[in-house]
Design an enzyme around this catalytic site. Structure first.
Site, PDB file in Angstrom:
ATOM      1  N   ARG A  29     -19.793 -55.329 121.705  1.00 60.61           N
ATOM      2  CA  ARG A  29     -19.123 -56.278 122.591  1.00 60.61           C
ATOM      3  C   ARG A  29     -19.467 -57.714 122.218  1.00 60.61           C
ATOM      4  NH1 ARG A  29     -16.615 -53.094 126.043  1.00 60.61           N
ATOM      5  NH2 ARG A  29     -17.625 -51.105 126.480  1.00 60.61           N
ATOM      6  N   ILE A  31     -20.413 -61.433 122.657  1.00 58.88           N
ATOM      7  CA  ILE A  31     -21.337 -62.043 123.614  1.00 58.88           C
ATOM      8  C   ILE A  31     -20.626 -63.056 124.515  1.00 58.88           C
ATOM      9  CG2 ILE A  31     -22.128 -64.049 122.269  1.00 58.88           C
ATOM     10  CD1 ILE A  31     -25.021 -63.129 122.908  1.00 58.88           C
ATOM     11  N   VAL A  96     -18.875 -67.040 112.334  1.00 54.47           N
ATOM     12  CA  VAL A  96     -19.872 -66.155 111.737  1.00 54.47           C
ATOM     13  C   VAL A  96     -19.312 -65.620 110.415  1.00 54.47           C
ATOM     14  CG1 VAL A  96     -21.240 -64.059 112.021  1.00 54.47           C
ATOM     15  CG2 VAL A  96     -20.758 -65.513 114.017  1.00 54.47           C
ATOM     16  N   HIS A 100     -15.454 -59.850 110.382  1.00 56.56           N
ATOM     17  CA  HIS A 100     -15.392 -59.104 111.642  1.00 56.56           C
ATOM     18  C   HIS A 100     -13.970 -59.134 112.158  1.00 56.56           C
ATOM     19  CE1 HIS A 100     -16.543 -63.299 112.371  1.00 56.56           C
ATOM     20  NE2 HIS A 100     -15.828 -63.232 113.482  1.00 56.56           N
ATOM     21  N   HIS A 102     -11.724 -58.957 115.507  1.00 63.73           N
ATOM     22  CA  HIS A 102     -11.736 -59.053 116.968  1.00 63.73           C
ATOM     23  C   HIS A 102     -10.715 -58.071 117.536  1.00 63.73           C
ATOM     24  CE1 HIS A 102     -13.839 -63.073 117.389  1.00 63.73           C
ATOM     25  NE2 HIS A 102     -13.423 -63.191 116.135  1.00 63.73           N
TER      26      HIS A 102
HETATM   27  P1  5GP Z   1     -15.489 -66.016 114.778  1.00 61.45           P
HETATM   28  O1  5GP Z   1     -15.168 -67.356 115.425  1.00 61.45           O
HETATM   29  O2  5GP Z   1     -16.472 -66.156 113.652  1.00 61.45           O
HETATM   30  O3  5GP Z   1     -14.251 -65.252 114.404  1.00 61.45           O
HETATM   31  O4  5GP Z   1     -16.143 -65.145 115.926  1.00 61.45           O
HETATM   32  C1  5GP Z   1     -17.506 -64.941 116.058  1.00 61.45           C
HETATM   33  C2  5GP Z   1     -17.690 -64.216 117.384  1.00 61.45           C
HETATM   34  O5  5GP Z   1     -19.004 -63.725 117.417  1.00 61.45           O
HETATM   35  C3  5GP Z   1     -17.497 -65.121 118.602  1.00 61.45           C
HETATM   36  O6  5GP Z   1     -16.470 -64.579 119.432  1.00 61.45           O
HETATM   37  C4  5GP Z   1     -18.858 -65.109 119.278  1.00 61.45           C
HETATM   38  O7  5GP Z   1     -18.780 -65.089 120.688  1.00 61.45           O
HETATM   39  C5  5GP Z   1     -19.494 -63.839 118.731  1.00 61.45           C
HETATM   40  N1  5GP Z   1     -20.938 -63.890 118.599  1.00 61.45           N
HETATM   41  C6  5GP Z   1     -21.672 -64.885 118.023  1.00 61.45           C
HETATM   42  N2  5GP Z   1     -22.977 -64.573 118.042  1.00 61.45           N
HETATM   43  C7  5GP Z   1     -23.067 -63.339 118.627  1.00 61.45           C
HETATM   44  C8  5GP Z   1     -24.168 -62.490 118.937  1.00 61.45           C
HETATM   45  O8  5GP Z   1     -25.336 -62.789 118.662  1.00 61.45           O
HETATM   46  N3  5GP Z   1     -23.892 -61.318 119.547  1.00 61.45           N
HETATM   47  C9  5GP Z   1     -22.605 -60.947 119.867  1.00 61.45           C
HETATM   48  N4  5GP Z   1     -22.438 -59.763 120.462  1.00 61.45           N
HETATM   49  N5  5GP Z   1     -21.533 -61.724 119.585  1.00 61.45           N
HETATM   50  C10 5GP Z   1     -21.772 -62.912 118.979  1.00 61.45           C
END
Ligand code: 5GP
Ligand code: ZN
Length: 114
Positions: A29, A31, A96, A100, A102
């Site tokens: 999930r 965060i 990140v 990944h 979503h």
């Molecule tokens: P991005 O913007 O890179 O596509 O999405 C990164 C996602 O990782 C964000 O939705 C953010 O809330 C989630 N996220 C960042 N750090 C953590 C963490 O330590 N644990 C979890 N479960 N989600 C994280």
């Protein structure tokens, strides 16, 4: 990669709410959820971004999408529909740098995205 938070989550070295595990992928999930159901699906292998992927990663990428489909069924959102998103790079708003996917659902989403 030792300083990658998603590698740490995949290895169980960092706390997270894991809801799916296979040999190749992990689902947990988000965060900071943007919908009632917001799951991140990562490959166990560290690949920073979609732009780094090549033919060698075809199975890895297909696995993420089929895993998301199965998780959507497990989460009970498959019937109403859901959204799958890869953010890539700066303009894609990627935070990140470990690929990944979503999985967002549980409410009516809007279009276009922000
Ligand atoms: P991005 O913007 O890179 O596509 O999405 C990164 C996602 O990782 C964000 O939705 C953010 O809330 C989630 N996220 C960042 N750090 C953590 C963490 O330590 N644990 C979890 N479960 N989600 C994280
Ligand atoms: Zn990583």
């Amino acid at each position: 990669m030792s300083d990658c938070i998603f590698c740490k989550i995949g290895a169980g070295d960092m706390e997270s709410d894991i809801i799916w595990e296979s040999d190749s992928a992990v689902g947990f999930r988000d965060i900071n959820p943007q919908a009632p159901t917001h799951i991140l699906i990562i490959p166990r292998e560290h690949v920073p971004m979609i732009a780094d992927a090549n033919e060698e990663h075809q199975e890895l990428l297909g696995d993420l999408i089929l895993t998301a489909k199965k998780i959507a069924e497990q989460e009970g959102i498959a019937e109403n529909g859901y959204r799958l998103v890869f953010n890539n790079g700066d303009h894609g708003r990627q935070d990140v740098y470990h690929i990944h996917l979503h999985l967002l659902g549980g409410r009516q989403l809007t279009w276009p995205p922000g």
